[in-house]
Design an enzyme around this catalytic site. Structure first.
Site, short mmCIF file in Angstrom:
data_model
loop_
_atom_site.label_atom_id
_atom_site.label_comp_id
_atom_site.label_asym_id
_atom_site.label_seq_id
_atom_site.Cartn_x
_atom_site.Cartn_y
_atom_site.Cartn_z
N ASP A 142 0.79 -1.30 -0.07
CA ASP A 142 -0.12 0.01 0.17
C ASP A 142 0.87 1.25 0.06
O ASP A 142 2.08 1.26 0.15
CB ASP A 142 -1.18 0.14 1.36
CG ASP A 142 -0.26 -0.49 2.51
OD1 ASP A 142 0.85 -0.39 2.50
OD2 ASP A 142 -1.24 -0.94 3.52
N GLU B 25 -9.87 -2.19 5.15
CA GLU B 25 -10.73 -1.81 6.43
C GLU B 25 -12.10 -2.86 6.67
O GLU B 25 -12.17 -3.53 5.69
CB GLU B 25 -10.93 -0.35 6.39
CG GLU B 25 -10.21 0.65 6.35
CD GLU B 25 -9.41 0.77 7.33
OE1 GLU B 25 -9.31 -0.01 8.47
OE2 GLU B 25 -8.81 1.95 7.80
N1 LIG Z 1 -1.15 -0.16 6.18
C1 LIG Z 1 -0.65 -0.54 7.34
C2 LIG Z 1 -0.65 -2.15 7.57
O1 LIG Z 1 -0.02 -2.48 6.44
C3 LIG Z 1 -0.05 -2.35 8.99
O2 LIG Z 1 -0.07 -3.81 8.90
C4 LIG Z 1 -0.91 -1.88 9.99
C5 LIG Z 1 -0.41 -2.09 11.31
O3 LIG Z 1 0.81 -0.99 11.74
P1 LIG Z 1 1.71 -1.32 12.60
O4 LIG Z 1 2.56 -2.55 12.19
O5 LIG Z 1 2.48 0.03 12.71
O6 LIG Z 1 1.05 -1.65 14.08
O7 LIG Z 1 -1.33 -0.32 9.91
C6 LIG Z 1 -1.10 0.33 8.71
O8 LIG Z 1 -2.16 0.83 8.48
#
Ligand SMILES: N[C@@H]1[C@@H](O)[C@H](O)[C@@H](COP(=O)(O)O)O[C@@H]1O
Length: 237
Positions: free
Chosen positions: A62, A135
């Site tokens: 993404d 989401e």
């Molecule tokens: N788009 C990303 C995801 O790919 C990620 O897995 C998630 C968790 O983030 P984190 O690893 O910082 O907890 O949030 C973000 O929104």
């Protein structure tokens, strides 16, 4: 799902590294990559190793809409600093956050994924169970798309920005259908604030309301979680 419970994120990074090494040893050439705080220990282990990706392709999950690739909040910048500067890939793909025609960008990225079938995809998980930026409620047959980020995601990601107002409201994301096409999936989750999402993903009903529960239908998933993220599971793994 193969569930591995480790003491903490540092130990998780070592387990994640083994999954990458094993994939490379078995001829994997295309790696689906993720950003966020979760994969950083795995990337660190890779950076400190002799693994060589110079013959491999990376395809990221993404990217924020409206953020330039060289902006230090972009996912492109994250990948450069956490992995690519030390471990260059032959070619690396991410959605272009500045694409002037989002529809065309979505199509371009779907083509990238079709032309580079992913051997191993690493995933984190959002507190609401999102994977990539898919989401809750996202249709399961969706490929790359533009997402309106939920309040929960904006709030969770605000820690990477000067203020919550600076967090982009939209992102390009690989879709659930694209993720499910990867040959092998590696999902990592660390910390108590992921415990509900992890429980839903592994033990809860398979429902679009918790996007990660779709992984229950994939034949080859490794889940690496620390004790805090595993704390709400009713079964012992
Ligand atoms: N788009 C990303 C995801 O790919 C990620 O897995 C998630 C968790 O983030 P984190 O690893 O910082 O907890 O949030 C973000 O929104």
């Amino acid at each position: 799902m193969k569930v591995i419970v480790v003491k903490d994120q540092a130990a998780g990074g070592k387990e994640g590294f083994k999954v990458f090494k094993n994939a490379l040893d078995n001829g994997a050439k295309v790696f689906g990559l993720a950003t966020g705080s979760t994969p950083v220990t795995t990337y660190k282990e890779i950076v400190n190793s002799d693994l060589d990706f110079s013959d491999c392709t990376s395809v990221n999950l993404d990217e924020y809409v409206g953020i330039a690739p060289d902006n230090d909040q972009s996912y492109k910048y994250f990948m450069q600093t956490h992995l690519f500067n030390d471990k260059p890939f032959k070619e690396s793909f991410l959605p272009n956050g500045l694409a002037s025609d989002p529809e065309a960008e979505v199509k371009r990225y779907d083509k990238v994924i079709d032309e580079h079938p992913i051997d191993l995809q690493i995933l984190g998980i959002g507190r609401n169970g999102h994977i990539g930026f898919n989401e809750p409620g996202t249709p399961r047959d969706i490929t790359t798309h533009v997402v309106d980020l939920t309040e929960s995601t904006i709030e969770a990601n605000a820690r990477f920005f000067a203020s919550e107002n600076d967090v982009p409201k939209q992102a390009f994301s690989m879709g659930l259908a694209s993720i499910m096409k990867s040959k092998h999936l590696l999902l990592e989750a660390f910390g108590e604030n992921k415990a509900d999402a992890v429980k839903g993903m592994i033990e809860g009903p398979d429902t679009p309301e918790l996007p990660a529960s779709i992984l229950q239908n994939h034949p080859d998933v490794t889940v690496i979680i620390d004790e805090a993220a595993a704390s709400k599971l009713s079964k012992k793994y």
